[in-house]
Design an enzyme around this catalytic site. Sequence first.
Site, PDB file in Angstrom:
ATOM      1  N   GLN A   7      -0.390   4.326  20.548  1.00 60.81           N
ATOM      2  CA  GLN A   7      -0.134   4.697  19.425  1.00 60.81           C
ATOM      3  C   GLN A   7      -1.316   5.847  18.820  1.00 60.81           C
ATOM      4  OE1 GLN A   7      -1.329   1.856  20.015  1.00 60.81           O
ATOM      5  NE2 GLN A   7      -2.256   0.733  18.400  1.00 60.81           N
ATOM      6  N   PHE A  62     -14.290  -0.507  16.427  1.00 62.89           N
ATOM      7  CA  PHE A  62     -14.478  -0.204  17.668  1.00 62.89           C
ATOM      8  C   PHE A  62     -16.020   0.057  17.940  1.00 62.89           C
ATOM      9  CE2 PHE A  62     -10.370   1.757  19.662  1.00 62.89           C
ATOM     10  CZ  PHE A  62      -9.852   0.398  19.567  1.00 62.89           C
ATOM     11  N   GLY A 117      -1.821   0.423  22.797  1.00 65.76           N
ATOM     12  CA  GLY A 117      -3.107   1.623  22.768  1.00 65.76           C
ATOM     13  C   GLY A 117      -2.348   2.827  22.866  1.00 65.76           C
ATOM     14  N   TYR A 175       0.895  -1.151  -0.068  1.00 60.81           N
ATOM     15  CA  TYR A 175       0.072  -0.031   0.169  1.00 60.81           C
ATOM     16  C   TYR A 175       0.805   1.219  -0.040  1.00 60.81           C
ATOM     17  CZ  TYR A 175      -3.642   3.160   1.367  1.00 60.81           C
ATOM     18  OH  TYR A 175      -4.667   4.190   1.532  1.00 60.81           O
ATOM     19  N   ASP A 176       1.794   1.456   0.818  1.00 60.42           N
ATOM     20  CA  ASP A 176       2.375   2.713   1.003  1.00 60.42           C
ATOM     21  C   ASP A 176       3.331   2.724  -0.113  1.00 60.42           C
ATOM     22  OD1 ASP A 176       4.353   1.156   2.574  1.00 60.42           O
ATOM     23  OD2 ASP A 176       3.750   1.777   4.448  1.00 60.42           O
ATOM     24  N   ARG A 221     -10.765  -1.118  10.060  1.00 62.32           N
ATOM     25  CA  ARG A 221      -9.999   0.175  10.466  1.00 62.32           C
ATOM     26  C   ARG A 221     -10.875   0.251  11.846  1.00 62.32           C
ATOM     27  NH1 ARG A 221     -10.080   3.601   4.968  1.00 62.32           N
ATOM     28  NH2 ARG A 221     -11.953   2.403   4.248  1.00 62.32           N
ATOM     29  N   ASP A 268       3.344  -0.866  12.322  1.00 58.97           N
ATOM     30  CA  ASP A 268       2.099   0.008  12.675  1.00 58.97           C
ATOM     31  C   ASP A 268       2.578   1.363  13.149  1.00 58.97           C
ATOM     32  OD1 ASP A 268      -1.192  -0.928  13.659  1.00 58.97           O
ATOM     33  OD2 ASP A 268      -0.163   1.195  14.426  1.00 58.97           O
ATOM     34  N   PRO A 269       2.338   2.381  12.362  1.00 65.47           N
ATOM     35  CA  PRO A 269       2.941   3.686  12.806  1.00 65.47           C
ATOM     36  C   PRO A 269       2.783   4.240  14.348  1.00 65.47           C
ATOM     37  CG  PRO A 269       2.178   3.657  10.578  1.00 65.47           C
ATOM     38  CD  PRO A 269       1.548   2.509  11.265  1.00 65.47           C
TER      39      PRO A 269
HETATM   40  P1  NAD Z   1     -12.788   1.787  -0.130  1.00 67.67           P
HETATM   41  O1  NAD Z   1     -12.167   0.509  -0.124  1.00 67.67           O
HETATM   42  O2  NAD Z   1     -13.943   2.120   0.439  1.00 67.67           O
HETATM   43  O3  NAD Z   1     -13.175   2.507  -1.606  1.00 67.67           O
HETATM   44  C1  NAD Z   1     -12.093   2.190  -2.703  1.00 67.67           C
HETATM   45  C2  NAD Z   1     -12.980   1.623  -3.932  1.00 67.67           C
HETATM   46  O4  NAD Z   1     -12.199   1.431  -5.039  1.00 67.67           O
HETATM   47  C3  NAD Z   1     -13.861   0.679  -3.795  1.00 67.67           C
HETATM   48  O5  NAD Z   1     -15.259   0.754  -4.099  1.00 67.67           O
HETATM   49  C4  NAD Z   1     -13.141  -0.527  -4.687  1.00 67.67           C
HETATM   50  O6  NAD Z   1     -14.030  -1.324  -5.128  1.00 67.67           O
HETATM   51  C5  NAD Z   1     -12.569   0.318  -5.868  1.00 67.67           C
HETATM   52  N1  NAD Z   1     -11.609  -0.169  -6.403  1.00 67.67           N
HETATM   53  C6  NAD Z   1     -10.247  -0.818  -5.874  1.00 67.67           C
HETATM   54  N2  NAD Z   1      -9.356  -1.274  -6.982  1.00 67.67           N
HETATM   55  C7  NAD Z   1     -10.129  -1.153  -8.175  1.00 67.67           C
HETATM   56  C8  NAD Z   1      -9.851  -1.412  -9.490  1.00 67.67           C
HETATM   57  N3  NAD Z   1      -8.746  -1.949  -9.701  1.00 67.67           N
HETATM   58  N4  NAD Z   1     -10.760  -0.915 -10.485  1.00 67.67           N
HETATM   59  C9  NAD Z   1     -11.733  -0.330 -10.220  1.00 67.67           C
HETATM   60  N5  NAD Z   1     -12.136   0.061  -8.625  1.00 67.67           N
HETATM   61  C10 NAD Z   1     -11.347  -0.269  -7.988  1.00 67.67           C
HETATM   62  O7  NAD Z   1     -11.525   2.981   0.374  1.00 67.67           O
HETATM   63  P2  NAD Z   1     -11.857   4.329   0.667  1.00 67.67           P
HETATM   64  O8  NAD Z   1     -11.425   4.702   2.397  1.00 67.67           O
HETATM   65  O9  NAD Z   1     -12.883   5.082   0.163  1.00 67.67           O
HETATM   66  O10 NAD Z   1     -10.533   5.019   0.107  1.00 67.67           O
HETATM   67  C11 NAD Z   1     -10.412   5.704  -1.216  1.00 67.67           C
HETATM   68  C12 NAD Z   1      -9.039   6.346  -1.758  1.00 67.67           C
HETATM   69  O11 NAD Z   1      -8.573   7.053  -0.713  1.00 67.67           O
HETATM   70  C13 NAD Z   1      -7.940   4.986  -1.659  1.00 67.67           C
HETATM   71  O12 NAD Z   1      -7.213   5.453  -2.925  1.00 67.67           O
HETATM   72  C14 NAD Z   1      -7.213   5.259  -0.624  1.00 67.67           C
HETATM   73  O13 NAD Z   1      -6.007   4.874  -0.555  1.00 67.67           O
HETATM   74  C15 NAD Z   1      -7.396   6.665  -0.240  1.00 67.67           C
HETATM   75  N6  NAD Z   1      -7.159   7.010   1.251  1.00 67.67           N
HETATM   76  C16 NAD Z   1      -8.052   7.061   2.148  1.00 67.67           C
HETATM   77  C17 NAD Z   1      -7.967   7.058   3.554  1.00 67.67           C
HETATM   78  C18 NAD Z   1      -9.146   6.841   4.602  1.00 67.67           C
HETATM   79  O14 NAD Z   1      -9.081   7.083   5.767  1.00 67.67           O
HETATM   80  N7  NAD Z   1     -10.267   6.424   4.122  1.00 67.67           N
HETATM   81  C19 NAD Z   1      -6.844   7.646   3.856  1.00 67.67           C
HETATM   82  C20 NAD Z   1      -5.746   7.826   3.126  1.00 67.67           C
HETATM   83  C21 NAD Z   1      -5.947   7.506   1.772  1.00 67.67           C
HETATM   84  N1  UDP Z   2      -6.426  -0.685  15.668  1.00 65.11           N
HETATM   85  C1  UDP Z   2      -6.824  -1.270  17.062  1.00 65.11           C
HETATM   86  N2  UDP Z   2      -7.690  -2.260  17.152  1.00 65.11           N
HETATM   87  C2  UDP Z   2      -8.348  -2.362  15.914  1.00 65.11           C
HETATM   88  C3  UDP Z   2      -8.120  -1.828  14.649  1.00 65.11           C
HETATM   89  C4  UDP Z   2      -6.906  -0.997  14.702  1.00 65.11           C
HETATM   90  O1  UDP Z   2      -6.066  -0.940  17.908  1.00 65.11           O
HETATM   91  O2  UDP Z   2      -9.438  -3.297  16.059  1.00 65.11           O
HETATM   92  C5  UDP Z   2      -5.097   0.305  15.768  1.00 65.11           C
HETATM   93  C6  UDP Z   2      -4.122  -0.076  14.721  1.00 65.11           C
HETATM   94  O3  UDP Z   2      -3.080  -0.887  15.128  1.00 65.11           O
HETATM   95  C7  UDP Z   2      -3.580   1.383  14.282  1.00 65.11           C
HETATM   96  C8  UDP Z   2      -4.864   2.402  14.692  1.00 65.11           C
HETATM   97  O4  UDP Z   2      -5.520   1.484  15.711  1.00 65.11           O
HETATM   98  O5  UDP Z   2      -2.453   1.635  15.288  1.00 65.11           O
HETATM   99  C9  UDP Z   2      -5.327   2.695  13.324  1.00 65.11           C
HETATM  100  O6  UDP Z   2      -5.707   1.676  12.553  1.00 65.11           O
HETATM  101  P1  UDP Z   2      -6.404   1.780  11.184  1.00 65.11           P
HETATM  102  O7  UDP Z   2      -6.312   0.467  10.583  1.00 65.11           O
HETATM  103  O8  UDP Z   2      -7.801   2.276  11.383  1.00 65.11           O
HETATM  104  O9  UDP Z   2      -5.535   2.721  10.297  1.00 65.11           O
HETATM  105  P2  UDP Z   2      -3.883   2.926   9.931  1.00 65.11           P
HETATM  106  O10 UDP Z   2      -3.067   1.985  10.931  1.00 65.11           O
HETATM  107  O11 UDP Z   2      -4.085   2.280   8.568  1.00 65.11           O
HETATM  108  O12 UDP Z   2      -3.649   4.417  10.220  1.00 65.11           O
END
Ligand code: NAD
Ligand code: UDP
Length: 321
Positions: free
Chosen positions: A216, A198, A214, A152-153, A193, A280-281
């Site tokens: 973080q 929660f 907890g 992902y990252d 997430r 995990d950050p």
């Molecule tokens: P989500 O999983 O709810 O939505 C992602 C959508 O993309 C889904 O509908 C999935 O079916 C579609 N998808 C995935 N791969 C595909 C492909 N190959 N072709 C067509 N569709 C595809 O996730 P989200 O939380 O809505 O995230 C949306 C975007 O925002 C992502 O790029 C994610 O990395 C970014 N983002 C989200 C967050 C957050 O907190 N929600 C944080 C950082 C970045």
């Molecule tokens: N986390 C947790 N319990 C859960 C899910 C996540 O303690 O059931 C923690 C996880 O380890 C992280 C933080 O909550 O430190 C945020 O996690 P999330 O997956 O929502 O986002 P990300 O780690 O991608 O920022």
Amino acid sequence: MLAYVTGAAGFLGSHLCDRLLREGWAVAGIDNLVTGDARNLDAARRTGRFTLVEADVSLPWTWRDRLPGELSAPRLVLHFASPASPIDYGRLPLETLAVNALGTMHAVALARETGCRLVLASTSECYGDPLEHPQRETYWGNVNPIGLRACYDEAKRYAEAYLTSAVRATGIDGRIVRIFNTYGPRMRLDDGRVIPAFCGAALRGEPLTVFGDGAQTRSFCYVDDLVEGIYRLATLPGLAGRIVNVGNPGEFTVTELAGLVSALLGVPLRIERRPLPPDDPTRRRPDITLARDLLGWEPRVPLDQGLPPTIASFRERLPPA
Ligand code: NAD
Ligand code: UDP
């Protein structure tokens, strides 16, 4: 005015479609539903100005042939398709790499061909386990390139490199939003997430699963605030090549979040400890100086006000006991 939104059926994509439609745009959403839910688009469909194309944007853009002629020339593309939760990208690592690499390359090709503006959804994960706090856009990050989160990252870092190179090499109007943890209605209860995890546990009367000690931290942004920031980044002139953090600087430990969720639901706080996932950050908080300066944006909804409507949406989606 026509916009394409990849990942339209997802949490953020569907809210962005609704916002664009409210502002008078026509929208074509492209999604293969790998983590999304077509029900998120019910309101969008009712406008009569929304078209959903079910397709994988990692493949060449053959789906464009399926759009009628009047939907062939977008002014704006929001590339939001990608699994986004650790559970989802852990299950779909190669698909996650593909959609951020190949999907971004296809989006750039579209921008070159049509002259449309392109906004890429990037992430605070680009900062990895940050050694600078809070994180500014100038920080290069501290990322494990072969760890469990790398699919992902590193994929997002590649997407950023591709887009910024394309802006320099071809002159397209590409922009990048680095999104920090966002929550709100339409998140999947089972996406793993922390906020759905929660809230789901508390609603079912189960203990809240806290990973590690907890201590973080994360900074949680309500979806309406995020959408406002992204809409401004997408529509303001003169921002080609800009990369902007959008998130809420209010920082909470995971334990504090557990306490808040329990208090809002009126249930006693019960915690079940689980091991901390690798890489995990430790902490995360956006510096939003640039978003304030460039977009005139800052978040308005604090966590204790954003959680109640989020919990209400989870209640509606909770399967009957
Ligand atoms: P989500 O999983 O709810 O939505 C992602 C959508 O993309 C889904 O509908 C999935 O079916 C579609 N998808 C995935 N791969 C595909 C492909 N190959 N072709 C067509 N569709 C595809 O996730 P989200 O939380 O809505 O995230 C949306 C975007 O925002 C992502 O790029 C994610 O990395 C970014 N983002 C989200 C967050 C957050 O907190 N929600 C944080 C950082 C970045
Ligand atoms: N986390 C947790 N319990 C859960 C899910 C996540 O303690 O059931 C923690 C996880 O380890 C992280 C933080 O909550 O430190 C945020 O996690 P999330 O997956 O929502 O986002 P990300 O780690 O991608 O920022």
